[in-house]
Write an enzyme that holds these catalytic residues in place. Structure first.
Site, PDB file in Angstrom:
ATOM      1  N   CYS A 147       0.825  -1.209   0.000  1.00 39.90           N
ATOM      2  CA  CYS A 147       0.000   0.000   0.000  1.00 39.90           C
ATOM      3  C   CYS A 147       0.862   1.263   0.000  1.00 39.90           C
ATOM      4  CB  CYS A 147      -0.933  -0.012   1.212  1.00 39.90           C
ATOM      5  SG  CYS A 147      -1.971   1.457   1.323  1.00 39.90           S
ATOM      6  N   CYS A 150      -0.411   4.126   2.186  1.00 35.31           N
ATOM      7  CA  CYS A 150      -0.166   3.934   3.620  1.00 35.31           C
ATOM      8  C   CYS A 150       1.303   4.181   3.966  1.00 35.31           C
ATOM      9  CB  CYS A 150      -0.494   2.504   4.056  1.00 35.31           C
ATOM     10  SG  CYS A 150      -1.969   1.811   3.323  1.00 35.31           S
ATOM     11  N   ASP A 151       2.202   3.689   3.147  1.00 34.66           N
ATOM     12  CA  ASP A 151       3.601   3.595   3.571  1.00 34.66           C
ATOM     13  C   ASP A 151       4.596   4.477   2.808  1.00 34.66           C
ATOM     14  OD1 ASP A 151       2.815   1.697   5.435  1.00 34.66           O
ATOM     15  OD2 ASP A 151       3.037   0.042   4.025  1.00 34.66           O
TER      16      ASP A 151
END
Ligand code: NAP
Length: 323
Positions: A147, A150-151
């Protein structure tokens, strides 16, 4: 039958969508039963994908960020507090052809179902496809990610790689250039599957490089990712690429095999819901979260759709069962 009572609300899955639906239906005094799922080597994760994420920095309300498993423990505690019955069980068969709906746990050939329910909220999520590399699972959350949203932030000024040649991979590669020094797209062919416009954008981005005809054979690093091993898909020649992040973007599989032939799905296997609602094609069955969302796939959007499905179920029960 192990549990002869008819539950008002049975929720399948315990990620942000399922547990938000549990919080809402529990607070509406509907005593939801949640089948949380069981951990398995095939990628099933009770608690959903946040259980295999490290820090979550984009879930509103946590300005300093929060660890994924800690966030899910909070969801779970909040659902329990209002009387949700959470069980570490996994449905093995469902029959949505008539009401009450039937759900089996354990032997799917058993004559009697395990649970009966007036409404079912399906929130079984989606599983990110992985490469099955020897060290991949060990390094998930430590440089290996599925992701970028997200990261990506954790890779400011790093050299990183994205695997895949579809829209997801190219979209993630473009997004990751906001943070990374370089992003190498590793693709197993010499032609991308992604749409032309996305390809052109990526080709024009000076931070994106392409490693064509290459398959990743392993990802290495003691505590965090240090490099990936590659094999040329034409010559078989082995090489290495020094990167600190490996984003695997080779597609997702919605967890819907249980519902084949019973609930309407699109060509990619995602459940189809009616407009903005959680209503599926079967009255009394609702769906929320990644199992019906091919587009956004975020914890916050999953939680929002869990709330919508819970309100839909509550209204449906009022109109059809508790009237
Ligand atoms: P996808 O279109 O199925 O692409 C998967 C990519 O991963 C392909 O390039 C495939 O290679 C590669 N791949 C698959 N298995 C692999 C393996 N074991 N090793 C190495 N590479 C592997 O999946 P997606 O990109 O997630 O997209 C899914 C759907 O969502 C598509 O319909 C897509 O158009 C849509 N989507 C749209 C947008 C957008 O419009 N903004 C964004 C994301 C996704 P091959 O090409 O060689 O098969």
């Amino acid at each position: 039958m192990s549990d002869a009572s008819v539950h008002d609300v049975l929720i399948l899955g315990s990620g942000p969508a399922g547990l938000t639906a549990a919080i809402y239906t529990a607070r509406a005094s509907l005593s939801p039963l949640v089948l949380e799922g069981e951990p398995s080597s095939t990628g099933d994760t009770p608690g959903g994908q946040l259980m295999i994420t490290t820090e979550v920095e984009n879930f509103p309300g946590f300005p300093q960020g929060i660890m994924g498993p800690e966030l899910m423990a909070g969801f779970r505690d909040q659902a329990s507090r209002f009387g949700t019955d959470l069980r570490q069980e996994k449905a093995s068969k469902v029959d949505f052809s008539e009401r009450p709906f039937k759900v089996w746990v354990g032997d799917p050939a058993a004559a009697d179902p395990t649970y009966l329910a007036n409404t079912v909220i399906v929130s079984t999520g989606a599983t990110a496809l992985m490469l099955d590399l020897p060290n991949e699972q060990r390094l998930v959350g430590h440089g290996v990610s599925t992701c970028a949203t997200c990261d990506g932030f954790f890779f400011r000024d790093h050299d990183i790689a994205v695997v895949g040649g579809g829209d997801s991979a190219i979209e993630e590669a473009n997004f990751l250039t906001k943070f990374a020094k370089t992003v190498t797209v590793i693709h197993r062919r010499d032609e991308l599957r992604a749409s032309k416009i996305m390809q052109e954008r990526a080709m024009a981005n000076p931070k994106i490089k392409f490693q064509w005809n290459s398959q990743v054979t392993d990802v290495l690093g003691e505590h965090t990712v240090e490099k990936v091993l590659l094999e040329d898909t034409i010559t078989g020649e082995a090489s290495e690429l020094a990167v600190t992040g490996l984003f695997v973007a080779i597609g997702h599989r919605p967890n819907t095999s249980l519902f084949e032939g019973q609930l309407a799905m699109n060509d990619n296997g995602y459940l189809i819901t009616d407009g903005d609602s959680g209503r599926t094609n079967v009255e009394g069955i609702f769906a929320c979260g990644d199992v019906q969302d091919e587009t956004y796939r975020q914890a916050i959007t999953a939680a929002g759709s869990g709330c919508a499905a819970a309100l839909d179920a509550e209204r449906w029960l009022e109109a059809n069962v508790h009237n």
